[in-house]
Design an enzyme around this catalytic site. Sequence first.
Site, PDB file in Angstrom:
ATOM      1  N   GLU A  18       3.388  -6.907   2.617  1.00 28.72           N
ATOM      2  CA  GLU A  18       3.042  -5.740   3.298  1.00 28.72           C
ATOM      3  C   GLU A  18       3.710  -4.350   4.025  1.00 28.72           C
ATOM      4  O   GLU A  18       3.348  -4.347   4.103  1.00 28.72           O
ATOM      5  CB  GLU A  18       1.886  -6.125   4.047  1.00 28.72           C
ATOM      6  CG  GLU A  18       0.773  -5.026   3.898  1.00 28.72           C
ATOM      7  CD  GLU A  18      -0.588  -5.635   4.884  1.00 28.72           C
ATOM      8  OE1 GLU A  18      -0.716  -6.393   5.320  1.00 28.72           O
ATOM      9  OE2 GLU A  18      -1.316  -4.299   4.806  1.00 28.72           O
ATOM     10  N   HIS A  25       1.139  -0.895  -0.264  1.00 28.65           N
ATOM     11  CA  HIS A  25      -0.026   0.026  -0.377  1.00 28.65           C
ATOM     12  C   HIS A  25       1.073   1.724   0.225  1.00 28.65           C
ATOM     13  O   HIS A  25       2.035   1.440   0.029  1.00 28.65           O
ATOM     14  CB  HIS A  25      -1.099  -0.137   1.278  1.00 28.65           C
ATOM     15  CG  HIS A  25      -2.147  -1.923   1.405  1.00 28.65           C
ATOM     16  ND1 HIS A  25      -3.327  -1.530   0.386  1.00 28.65           N
ATOM     17  CD2 HIS A  25      -2.070  -2.161   2.268  1.00 28.65           C
ATOM     18  CE1 HIS A  25      -3.017  -2.488   0.847  1.00 28.65           C
ATOM     19  NE2 HIS A  25      -2.580  -2.950   2.353  1.00 28.65           N
ATOM     20  N   HIS A  73      -9.863  -7.077   1.594  1.00 29.28           N
ATOM     21  CA  HIS A  73      -9.245  -6.273   2.699  1.00 29.28           C
ATOM     22  C   HIS A  73     -10.125  -4.975   3.310  1.00 29.28           C
ATOM     23  O   HIS A  73     -11.033  -4.085   2.999  1.00 29.28           O
ATOM     24  CB  HIS A  73      -8.432  -5.697   1.453  1.00 29.28           C
ATOM     25  CG  HIS A  73      -7.513  -4.710   2.354  1.00 29.28           C
ATOM     26  ND1 HIS A  73      -7.132  -4.717   3.802  1.00 29.28           N
ATOM     27  CD2 HIS A  73      -5.817  -5.352   1.997  1.00 29.28           C
ATOM     28  CE1 HIS A  73      -5.704  -3.994   4.572  1.00 29.28           C
ATOM     29  NE2 HIS A  73      -5.001  -4.627   3.481  1.00 29.28           N
ATOM     30  N   HIS A 102      -2.898 -11.235   4.838  1.00 32.15           N
ATOM     31  CA  HIS A 102      -2.754 -11.727   6.006  1.00 32.15           C
ATOM     32  C   HIS A 102      -2.609 -13.233   6.302  1.00 32.15           C
ATOM     33  O   HIS A 102      -2.742 -13.209   7.527  1.00 32.15           O
ATOM     34  CB  HIS A 102      -2.955 -10.794   7.271  1.00 32.15           C
ATOM     35  CG  HIS A 102      -3.871  -9.328   6.512  1.00 32.15           C
ATOM     36  ND1 HIS A 102      -4.476  -9.122   5.916  1.00 32.15           N
ATOM     37  CD2 HIS A 102      -2.467  -8.394   6.284  1.00 32.15           C
ATOM     38  CE1 HIS A 102      -4.768  -7.595   5.878  1.00 32.15           C
ATOM     39  NE2 HIS A 102      -3.457  -7.247   5.852  1.00 32.15           N
TER      40      HIS A 102
HETATM   41 ZN   LIG Z   1      -3.193  -4.544   3.552  1.00 34.04          ZN
END
Ligand SMILES: [Zn+2]
Length: 346
Positions: A287, A13, A181, A226
């Site tokens: 991430e 991100h 998400h 995740h």
């Molecule tokens: Zn994320």
Amino acid sequence: MRQIPMIIDCHGHYTTAPRQHEGWRNEQIEAHKAGKPPPPRPRMTDDEIRETIAGGQLKVQRERGTDLTIFSPRAAGMGHHLGDARTSEAWASACNELIHRVCTLFPKNFIGVAMLPQSAGVSPKNCISEIDRCVSEYGFVGINLNPDPSGGHWQDPPLSDRYWYPVYEKMVEHDIPAMIHVSAACNPAYHTTGSHYLNGDTVGFNQLMTSSVFKDFPTIKFIIPHGGGAVPYHWGRFRGLAQDAKLGLLTDLVLNNIFFDTCVYHLPGQQLLAKVIPVDNILFASEMIGAVRGIDPETGHHYDDTKRYIDQLALSAEDKAKIFEGNARRVYGRLSSMIEQSETAD
Ligand SMILES: [Zn+2]
């Protein structure tokens, strides 16, 4: 020469965006509360954007030996529970445009994924034009789909509901996957990245596995980030639940359509993921510069330097190549042509 395999990080991100970007968001929400129009969008130069990437994600890519990040707006910043459908549309559009600028400045290192203009209680039909725009104008290869736009109150229908089908139809049409998400939690019971994210992953998986979505959309693909939340650790529970509900074998039920990323921040967790989930369903991801930014005193390396854990797994080179590259190319149907375009752009 690029490494073989190419190392594709499917989960990044833009957490380092120029400050005026998030600053405008705060002003936009304040204006909305006051019943006023938002201020004009701030100016951001290419040099400012370059600086945030060169000193951030690009630097980390180089340090860790990764090649390409599938890149989307900051997830906690999506804030679908704030404002209304119009503020969400303006914010998603601003965030996606910024991602496009990063991808244009660094085409070999970043390929975009769209944030959607979701809003609690608003039909996701309002996301369709933004999906079309991001795919056709920006060359984005996926979307982030928030299963709980209310930010921790779970007020919208589950992902099994036809409510979401307009988005699923677009995903299939464009051959783009969705990463399930959530965004920031506004329910004080949840910590955004500690429990709400992992809960969102687990809830999303459970909703999809008990649904007819994969019968109705046989080629649709979802990534559970995740490391799949609680799912791989509790695979036996989900297998048993599927069996009790007479849904058949869990593997038959989900493994053509659901994939798990490797954002698990310790080696034993990666070992478990790789032991439980078939290698064809695991996509490398870190991430980076995200939820967990510190250094693990047990290893001396960043928790989110997940490539190190994959390197240490007792898997064949062929299997690791699937995790690092092959699976991402398969799940993100438009990715290979985007990579090809960036390679021939010299
Ligand atoms: Zn994320």
